[in-house]
Design a protein around this motif. Structure first.
Motif, PDB file in Angstrom:
ATOM      1  N   ASP A  86       0.923  -1.252  -0.089  1.00 56.82           N
ATOM      2  CA  ASP A  86       0.159  -0.063  -0.013  1.00 56.82           C
ATOM      3  C   ASP A  86       0.927   1.202  -0.003  1.00 56.82           C
ATOM      4  O   ASP A  86       0.571   2.214  -0.611  1.00 56.82           O
ATOM      5  N   ALA A  87       1.907   1.257   0.729  1.00 60.68           N
ATOM      6  CA  ALA A  87       2.818   2.398   0.805  1.00 60.68           C
ATOM      7  C   ALA A  87       3.452   2.596  -0.432  1.00 60.68           C
ATOM      8  O   ALA A  87       3.598   3.806  -0.960  1.00 60.68           O
ATOM      9  N   VAL A  88       3.937   1.547  -1.314  1.00 64.83           N
ATOM     10  CA  VAL A  88       4.513   1.706  -2.558  1.00 64.83           C
ATOM     11  C   VAL A  88       3.486   2.289  -3.645  1.00 64.83           C
ATOM     12  O   VAL A  88       4.032   3.307  -4.382  1.00 64.83           O
ATOM     13  N   TYR A  89       2.239   1.921  -3.446  1.00 63.68           N
ATOM     14  CA  TYR A  89       1.112   2.574  -4.257  1.00 63.68           C
ATOM     15  C   TYR A  89       0.862   3.906  -4.128  1.00 63.68           C
ATOM     16  O   TYR A  89       0.820   4.666  -4.965  1.00 63.68           O
ATOM     17  N   ARG A  90       0.946   4.226  -2.769  1.00 67.34           N
ATOM     18  CA  ARG A  90       0.769   5.694  -2.311  1.00 67.34           C
ATOM     19  C   ARG A  90       1.878   6.541  -3.041  1.00 67.34           C
ATOM     20  O   ARG A  90       1.480   7.746  -3.588  1.00 67.34           O
ATOM     21  N   LEU A  91       2.906   6.035  -2.834  1.00 71.36           N
ATOM     22  CA  LEU A  91       4.013   7.077  -3.425  1.00 71.36           C
ATOM     23  C   LEU A  91       4.120   7.011  -4.595  1.00 71.36           C
ATOM     24  O   LEU A  91       4.070   8.024  -5.440  1.00 71.36           O
ATOM     25  N   MET A  92       3.830   5.949  -5.488  1.00 75.73           N
ATOM     26  CA  MET A  92       3.802   5.989  -6.900  1.00 75.73           C
ATOM     27  C   MET A  92       2.502   6.772  -7.658  1.00 75.73           C
ATOM     28  O   MET A  92       2.642   7.539  -8.639  1.00 75.73           O
ATOM     29  N   ALA A  93       1.591   6.918  -6.764  1.00 75.12           N
ATOM     30  CA  ALA A  93       0.297   7.585  -7.032  1.00 75.12           C
ATOM     31  C   ALA A  93       0.655   9.158  -6.948  1.00 75.12           C
ATOM     32  O   ALA A  93      -0.328  10.010  -7.601  1.00 75.12           O
ATOM     33  N   THR A  94       1.561   9.496  -6.259  1.00 72.79           N
ATOM     34  CA  THR A  94       1.768  10.954  -5.763  1.00 72.79           C
ATOM     35  C   THR A  94       2.940  11.460  -6.238  1.00 72.79           C
ATOM     36  O   THR A  94       3.177  12.610  -6.343  1.00 72.79           O
ATOM     37  N   ARG A  95       3.935  10.439  -6.989  1.00 72.39           N
ATOM     38  CA  ARG A  95       5.323  11.142  -7.501  1.00 72.39           C
ATOM     39  C   ARG A  95       5.308  11.081  -8.830  1.00 72.39           C
ATOM     40  O   ARG A  95       4.456  10.447  -9.509  1.00 72.39           O
ATOM     41  N   PRO A  96       6.041  11.773  -9.535  1.00 69.58           N
ATOM     42  CA  PRO A  96       6.284  11.948 -11.022  1.00 69.58           C
ATOM     43  C   PRO A  96       6.576  10.457 -11.640  1.00 69.58           C
ATOM     44  O   PRO A  96       7.135   9.589 -11.032  1.00 69.58           O
ATOM     45  N   GLU A  97       6.134  10.078 -12.527  1.00 68.90           N
ATOM     46  CA  GLU A  97       6.274   8.944 -13.282  1.00 68.90           C
ATOM     47  C   GLU A  97       7.766   8.800 -13.803  1.00 68.90           C
ATOM     48  O   GLU A  97       8.480   9.734 -13.906  1.00 68.90           O
ATOM     49  N   ALA A 122       0.924   4.376 -11.535  1.00 71.90           N
ATOM     50  CA  ALA A 122      -0.035   3.832 -10.461  1.00 71.90           C
ATOM     51  C   ALA A 122      -1.309   4.298 -11.316  1.00 71.90           C
ATOM     52  O   ALA A 122      -1.469   5.101 -11.909  1.00 71.90           O
ATOM     53  N   VAL A 123      -2.400   3.533 -11.172  1.00 74.41           N
ATOM     54  CA  VAL A 123      -3.689   3.774 -11.645  1.00 74.41           C
ATOM     55  C   VAL A 123      -4.177   5.023 -10.636  1.00 74.41           C
ATOM     56  O   VAL A 123      -4.015   4.838  -9.595  1.00 74.41           O
ATOM     57  N   SER A 124      -5.380   5.569 -10.835  1.00 74.70           N
ATOM     58  CA  SER A 124      -5.924   6.463  -9.763  1.00 74.70           C
ATOM     59  C   SER A 124      -6.629   5.884  -8.946  1.00 74.70           C
ATOM     60  O   SER A 124      -7.027   4.580  -8.933  1.00 74.70           O
ATOM     61  N   PRO A 125      -6.741   6.392  -7.636  1.00 75.39           N
ATOM     62  CA  PRO A 125      -7.187   5.750  -6.378  1.00 75.39           C
ATOM     63  C   PRO A 125      -8.494   5.341  -6.715  1.00 75.39           C
ATOM     64  O   PRO A 125      -8.982   4.254  -6.053  1.00 75.39           O
ATOM     65  N   GLU A 126      -9.534   6.196  -7.487  1.00 76.74           N
ATOM     66  CA  GLU A 126     -10.804   5.653  -7.713  1.00 76.74           C
ATOM     67  C   GLU A 126     -10.694   4.419  -8.485  1.00 76.74           C
ATOM     68  O   GLU A 126     -11.569   3.595  -8.058  1.00 76.74           O
ATOM     69  N   LEU A 127     -10.039   4.338  -9.441  1.00 75.06           N
ATOM     70  CA  LEU A 127     -10.211   3.096 -10.282  1.00 75.06           C
ATOM     71  C   LEU A 127      -9.437   1.912  -9.615  1.00 75.06           C
ATOM     72  O   LEU A 127      -9.923   0.955  -9.615  1.00 75.06           O
ATOM     73  N   GLY A 128      -8.211   2.401  -8.818  1.00 73.91           N
ATOM     74  CA  GLY A 128      -7.785   1.321  -7.704  1.00 73.91           C
ATOM     75  C   GLY A 128      -8.805   0.496  -6.926  1.00 73.91           C
ATOM     76  O   GLY A 128      -8.862  -0.572  -6.716  1.00 73.91           O
ATOM     77  N   MET A 129      -9.717   1.501  -6.197  1.00 74.11           N
ATOM     78  CA  MET A 129     -10.510   1.187  -5.415  1.00 74.11           C
ATOM     79  C   MET A 129     -11.546   0.091  -5.972  1.00 74.11           C
ATOM     80  O   MET A 129     -12.042  -0.851  -5.524  1.00 74.11           O
ATOM     81  N   ARG A 130     -12.071   0.570  -7.152  1.00 74.89           N
ATOM     82  CA  ARG A 130     -13.134  -0.225  -7.863  1.00 74.89           C
ATOM     83  C   ARG A 130     -12.592  -1.646  -8.385  1.00 74.89           C
ATOM     84  O   ARG A 130     -13.199  -2.520  -8.261  1.00 74.89           O
ATOM     85  N   LEU A 131     -11.131  -1.561  -8.633  1.00 75.91           N
ATOM     86  CA  LEU A 131     -10.573  -2.732  -9.226  1.00 75.91           C
ATOM     87  C   LEU A 131     -10.529  -3.889  -7.897  1.00 75.91           C
ATOM     88  O   LEU A 131     -10.626  -5.015  -7.931  1.00 75.91           O
ATOM     89  N   MET A 132      -9.927  -3.314  -6.897  1.00 78.55           N
ATOM     90  CA  MET A 132      -9.952  -3.778  -5.423  1.00 78.55           C
ATOM     91  C   MET A 132     -10.965  -4.551  -5.063  1.00 78.55           C
ATOM     92  O   MET A 132     -11.169  -5.877  -4.644  1.00 78.55           O
ATOM     93  N   LEU A 133     -12.067  -3.674  -5.191  1.00 77.58           N
ATOM     94  CA  LEU A 133     -13.401  -4.278  -4.778  1.00 77.58           C
ATOM     95  C   LEU A 133     -13.850  -5.347  -5.461  1.00 77.58           C
ATOM     96  O   LEU A 133     -14.379  -6.212  -5.080  1.00 77.58           O
ATOM     97  N   ARG A 134     -13.666  -5.179  -6.668  1.00 78.45           N
ATOM     98  CA  ARG A 134     -14.127  -6.260  -7.542  1.00 78.45           C
ATOM     99  C   ARG A 134     -13.378  -7.500  -7.431  1.00 78.45           C
ATOM    100  O   ARG A 134     -14.109  -8.706  -7.377  1.00 78.45           O
ATOM    101  N   ARG A 135     -12.054  -7.309  -7.236  1.00 77.47           N
ATOM    102  CA  ARG A 135     -11.279  -8.360  -6.860  1.00 77.47           C
ATOM    103  C   ARG A 135     -11.735  -9.094  -5.668  1.00 77.47           C
ATOM    104  O   ARG A 135     -11.672 -10.541  -5.596  1.00 77.47           O
ATOM    105  N   HIS A 136     -11.844  -8.221  -4.620  1.00 79.32           N
ATOM    106  CA  HIS A 136     -12.218  -8.685  -3.182  1.00 79.32           C
ATOM    107  C   HIS A 136     -13.633  -9.713  -3.562  1.00 79.32           C
ATOM    108  O   HIS A 136     -13.740 -10.728  -3.002  1.00 79.32           O
ATOM    109  N   GLN A 137     -14.778  -9.074  -4.108  1.00 79.76           N
ATOM    110  CA  GLN A 137     -15.782  -9.861  -4.432  1.00 79.76           C
ATOM    111  C   GLN A 137     -15.797 -11.016  -4.751  1.00 79.76           C
ATOM    112  O   GLN A 137     -16.389 -12.097  -4.422  1.00 79.76           O
ATOM    113  N   GLU A 138     -14.916 -11.116  -6.022  1.00 77.75           N
ATOM    114  CA  GLU A 138     -14.790 -12.314  -6.765  1.00 77.75           C
ATOM    115  C   GLU A 138     -14.093 -13.423  -5.822  1.00 77.75           C
ATOM    116  O   GLU A 138     -14.511 -14.794  -5.869  1.00 77.75           O
TER     117      GLU A 138
END
Length: 334
Positions: A12-23, A66-82
């Motif tokens: 999660d920490a790596v994702y947060r960093l990649m979502a807020t730092r330059p590519e 990193a994908v946007s937090p909104e898309l990331g949450m949707r993907l994780m929720l879908r994965r979690h439900q599956e």
């Protein structure tokens, strides 16, 4: 951010960093910024890629973004439900296998006296007093862990007091205690207080919408299940057969993994907007179960079932149960 959906803190920490730092940041830069070993960062990036939370960068070829937090949450929720759906299928299959096994053992060779009737690894206890006496003995002799399924929703004051006494003795001796209750206990103050007491004193409590049966596992060596699931006061079967105990242990672990810790709230399904109890209610009623029987499975009152169903019908725009079933099916709710 995604810890409740199965992503470990380091990833999660790596994702947060990649979502807020330059590519264009590489493993070395990420590791230096987080103060983490490069091997840990690489493992985290692998997990993020597996979860589809990373995409190849077009701005800096050969790197990831990193994908946007909104898309990331949707993907994780879908994965979690599956994953939850897969576990539910496994639980249902295990429950069917275990039910057939226990049904054969319950029949036994004939009536037996209270506390007697050992038969090739299956012993029958007749009456609630015999069961309570055995539970007291279990609390005194258990060495490693007690695992319990506690269906039925809110428990009586007498049942809670007896459980608290036994659990206090177990915990004082360092014996682990894990209990799975129904989601409905979250709305029953006495049972919820007991569950919080157990958690505060080192035990583990989780909840699920429904449970397959009442059960107590002792040191993964023997198990107690009801003689009659419809009347738990009639008595219990004590199982020592390794195959039966192993199957029940596997069932417990499957349900435990799919259950929710007491301090967490169940999220609504992203696609349907349903909570797990609402989805389970629809499933039970779609199978032809009466409102009363569904309420018993969920550990809620008949009025609660009817109120929940009325709210679901309103959301579906249905004027009858039949129409609600059709619309729920069309929307993929069933």
């Amino acid at each position: 951010m995604f810890a409740t959906l199965g992503l470990d803190p380091a990833t999660d920490a790596v994702y947060r960093l990649m979502a807020t730092r330059p590519e264009g940041w590489g493993v070395e830069q990420i590791a230096a910024h987080l103060g983490s070993p490069e091997t840990d960062v690489r493992d985290a990036l692998d997990r993020l890629a597996e979860a589809s939370l990373l995409r190849r960068s077009r701005a800096v070829p050969g790197t990831w973004r990193a994908v946007s937090p909104e898309l990331g949450m949707r993907l994780m929720l879908r994965r979690h439900q599956e994953e939850l759906d897969r576990r539910q299928r496994e639980i249902a299959e295990s429950h069917e296998t275990v039910s057939r096994m226990i049904s054969g053992l319950r029949r036994g060779p004939g009536p037996a006296a209270a506390g007697e009737g050992a038969d090739g690894g299956a012993e029958r206890l007749i009456g609630i007093d015999a069961v309570q006496a055995r539970l007291e003995l279990i609390a005194d002799r258990a060495e490693s862990e007690i695992c319990t399924f506690m269906p039925g929703g809110g428990q009586s004051a007498a049942a809670i007091e007896a459980a608290r006494e036994n659990d206090a003795q177990l915990l004082s001796r360092g014996v682990g205690v894990r209990t799975v209750c129904l989601d409905s206990v979250r709305g029953n103050p006495p049972t919820l207080d007991y569950a919080r007491w157990l958690t505060d004193n080192g035990g583990g409590v989780r909840t699920v919408p429904t449970l397959p049966l009442r059960m107590i596992l002792v040191d993964r060596a023997h198990a107690l299940v009801p003689l009659n699931p419809a009347d738990t006061r009639a008595g219990a079967v004590v199982l020592r057969l390794p195959g039966a105990v192993a199957a029940l242990t596997a069932l417990f672990e499957q349900v435990w993994e799919a259950s929710l810790p007491l301090g967490c709230d169940r999220p609504r399904d992203e696609c349907t907007g349903l909570t797990p109890p609402e989805r389970e209610l629809l499933r039970l009623l779609s199978q032809g179960m009466t409102d009363e029987a569904a309420g018993h499975q969920l550990g809620v009152s008949l009025s609660t079932v009817r109120r929940s169903m009325a709210a679901l019908m309103e959301r579906l725009g249905a004027r009858s149960r039949f129409e609600a079933g059709l619309r729920a099916s069309q929307r993929g709710w069933l």
